[in-house]
Write a protein that holds these residues in place. Structure first.
Motif, mmCIF file in Angstrom:
data_model
loop_
_atom_site.group_PDB
_atom_site.id
_atom_site.type_symbol
_atom_site.label_atom_id
_atom_site.label_comp_id
_atom_site.label_asym_id
_atom_site.label_seq_id
_atom_site.Cartn_x
_atom_site.Cartn_y
_atom_site.Cartn_z
ATOM 1 N N ILE A 13 0.840 -1.208 0.000
ATOM 2 C CA ILE A 13 0.000 0.000 0.000
ATOM 3 C C ILE A 13 0.875 1.259 0.000
ATOM 4 N N GLU A 14 1.919 1.264 0.826
ATOM 5 C CA GLU A 14 2.821 2.417 0.872
ATOM 6 C C GLU A 14 3.495 2.634 -0.483
ATOM 7 N N HIS A 43 -8.722 8.022 -1.432
ATOM 8 C CA HIS A 43 -8.376 7.963 -0.005
ATOM 9 C C HIS A 43 -9.214 6.893 0.707
ATOM 10 N N ASP A 44 -10.515 6.830 0.393
ATOM 11 C CA ASP A 44 -11.383 5.817 0.999
ATOM 12 C C ASP A 44 -10.929 4.413 0.615
ATOM 13 N N ALA A 45 -10.537 4.248 -0.652
ATOM 14 C CA ALA A 45 -10.097 2.929 -1.123
ATOM 15 C C ALA A 45 -8.819 2.498 -0.403
ATOM 16 N N LEU A 50 -6.177 -0.888 3.757
ATOM 17 C CA LEU A 50 -5.441 -1.037 5.017
ATOM 18 C C LEU A 50 -6.164 -1.972 5.989
ATOM 19 N N LYS A 51 -7.482 -2.078 5.862
ATOM 20 C CA LYS A 51 -8.264 -2.966 6.724
ATOM 21 C C LYS A 51 -8.383 -4.373 6.131
ATOM 22 N N VAL A 55 -5.819 -8.922 6.175
ATOM 23 C CA VAL A 55 -6.608 -10.097 6.551
ATOM 24 C C VAL A 55 -6.738 -11.071 5.382
ATOM 25 N N GLU A 56 -7.087 -10.541 4.212
ATOM 26 C CA GLU A 56 -7.369 -11.389 3.052
ATOM 27 C C GLU A 56 -6.179 -11.566 2.122
ATOM 28 N N GLY A 57 -5.133 -10.774 2.325
ATOM 29 C CA GLY A 57 -3.973 -10.852 1.448
ATOM 30 C C GLY A 57 -4.022 -9.790 0.363
ATOM 31 N N VAL A 58 -2.865 -9.512 -0.224
ATOM 32 C CA VAL A 58 -2.774 -8.513 -1.285
ATOM 33 C C VAL A 58 -3.333 -9.091 -2.580
#
Length: 418
Positions: A13-14, A43-45, A50-51, A55-58
């Motif tokens: 994400i970064e 920004h919302d996406a 980040l949430k 948990v589910e993987g990239v």
């Protein structure tokens, strides 16, 4: 394993926010034709990623996932805004957006819409400052504080400028497209300024722990290559690309083996990319042959003189001074005059150059410009005024947010007080 997945997700994400922001936001603006909606949706996406990703993987295509998620957020925003007495046309637009999103796969390549976005941001209806700042923010992903430092204005002033620019685009219904060929020349200057400022932020990062942001350097060069392909006979476009290639050829030599800053005087010139220098020189020769010499061509010529010298002492400073004089004639500014004074200090000694530098700074306009204090400190050091040099380096240190640059300045100060 869960911790590793989360760490990997945050790292991805970064990286995307740092390297791919411009590409994703451009595709979003193309999708919804609204800067604020596109930026808020992205920004919302990112917040959702980040949430979800830890948990589910990239996902297989992180950029595509962010784009599709942001598109859905934008549609939700439009749906809320059109509730009530919305016109038929607004419902039709919403229906078309939903149809586009439904047919898009999250792993398909993101269309490259950045050039359209650049020309939209550089529309003549906006002030020159707004054109450059807005494009840097949206396409380059450079933060408002970083842009403010580039323009020597406060962060609040720059933030207000960006807000006004976006409102102007919405209110004037400025089209999102590359202009027709007959309109391109009038829009080119602002576009070239944007590309060069993106490169400068990459080549000498104004903040953070990296001296160079290679992603921004590559992005600026790629955008310049697109512009050069679009306008192959435009000499300033060629000049800008030549300038960036000649500068970027030194990138590896700008850091020591331990990551410290290496000045032009101390760089290992065997590390300079000679193939890239040859390419830059070829573009410069082609541009100069057109006969219409502009500021980017002159700056590229200065860089080419540096590339000719096998070491710092062999630099033809007299020629560089001549080129800076010509540059100041066609593009007078305090920054050009500052660079000319630095060149003069190496051609004729720091004495008269320091007098010129102090004259430039007398009105206070360069008080917040860190390179001015670095140049002044260096001239004072070479003159033997170590106390004055230490004070000037300390002022420069207080104006620097780049970790490596700050370390370099601290080392200079320590060497003076031993």
């Amino acid at each position: 394993m869960t911790v590793l997945v989360a760490q990997n997700a945050h790292t991805v994400i970064e990286r995307i926010v740092r390297e791919e922001w411009g590409r994703v936001i451009s595709a979003l603006v193309s999708f919804c034709r609204d800067f604020d909606v596109a930026e808020d949706a992205l920004h919302d996406a990112v917040e959702t990623a980040l949430k979800v990703w830890p948990v589910e993987g990239v996902p297989g295509s992180p950029q595509g996932w962010l784009l599709k998620t942001a598109q859905r957020r934008a549609i939700d925003r439009f749906r809320r805004d059109t509730t009530g007495g919305a016109k038929h046309a607004e419902y039709e637009m919403l229906r078309q957006l939903e149809s586009q999103t439904d047919t898009m796969e999250a792993d398909q390549p993101i269309p490259d819409e950045r050039l359209k976005l650049i020309f939209t941001c550089c529309h003549p209806a906006l002030t020159m400052e707004a054109r450059v700042a807005l494009t840097l923010r949206t396409v380059g992903g450079i933060t408002t504080p970083e842009i403010a430092r580039a323009f020597l204005v406060s962060e609040q002033t720059m933030a207000q400028r960006l807000v006004r620019a976006k409102r102007k685009i919405a209110g004037a219904q400025i089209p999102y497209r590359v202009p027709d060929a007959n309109m391109l020349p009038e829009r080119l200057h602002a576009v070239l300024s944007v590309v060069y400022l993106i490169f400068n932020e990459g080549y000498a990062a104004s903040s953070g722990s990296n001296l160079v942001r290679e992603d921004l350097c590559r992005e600026a060069i790629r955008l310049a290559e697109i512009l050069q392909a679009l306008l192959p006979d435009e000499p300033e476009g060629q000049g800008l690309l030549a300038l960036m290639l000649l500068h970027d050829a030194r990138r590896t030599a700008r850091s020591s083996a331990t990551g410290g800053l290496m000045t032009l005087e101390t760089q290992d010139r065997s590390l300079w990319d000679r193939g890239q220098i040859r390419r830059g020189r070829s573009l410069l020769i082609s541009a100069l042959a057109c006969g219409a010499v502009g500021p980017y061509q002159l700056q590229a010529a200065i860089s080419a003189v540096h590339s000719d010298a096998h070491n710092f002492e062999a630099t033809d400073w007299a020629e560089i001074c001549r080129l800076y004089k010509k540059l100041h004639e066609i593009q007078p500014s305090s920054v050009v005059a500052l660079n000319a004074a630095v060149a003069r200090s190496f051609a004729d000694g720091p004495g008269d150059a320091l007098v010129e530098l102090d004259r430039l700074g007398a009105d206070g306009s360069l008080d917040r410009y860190q390179p001015y204090h670095v140049a002044r400190a260096d001239m004072l050091r070479r003159k033997g005024d170590f106390g004055g040099a230490s004070n000037a380096y300390s002022t420069a240190l207080g104006l620097s947010d780049n970790d490596i640059e700050r370390q370099f300045l601290k080392q200079r100060i320590a060497a003076l007080i031993r």
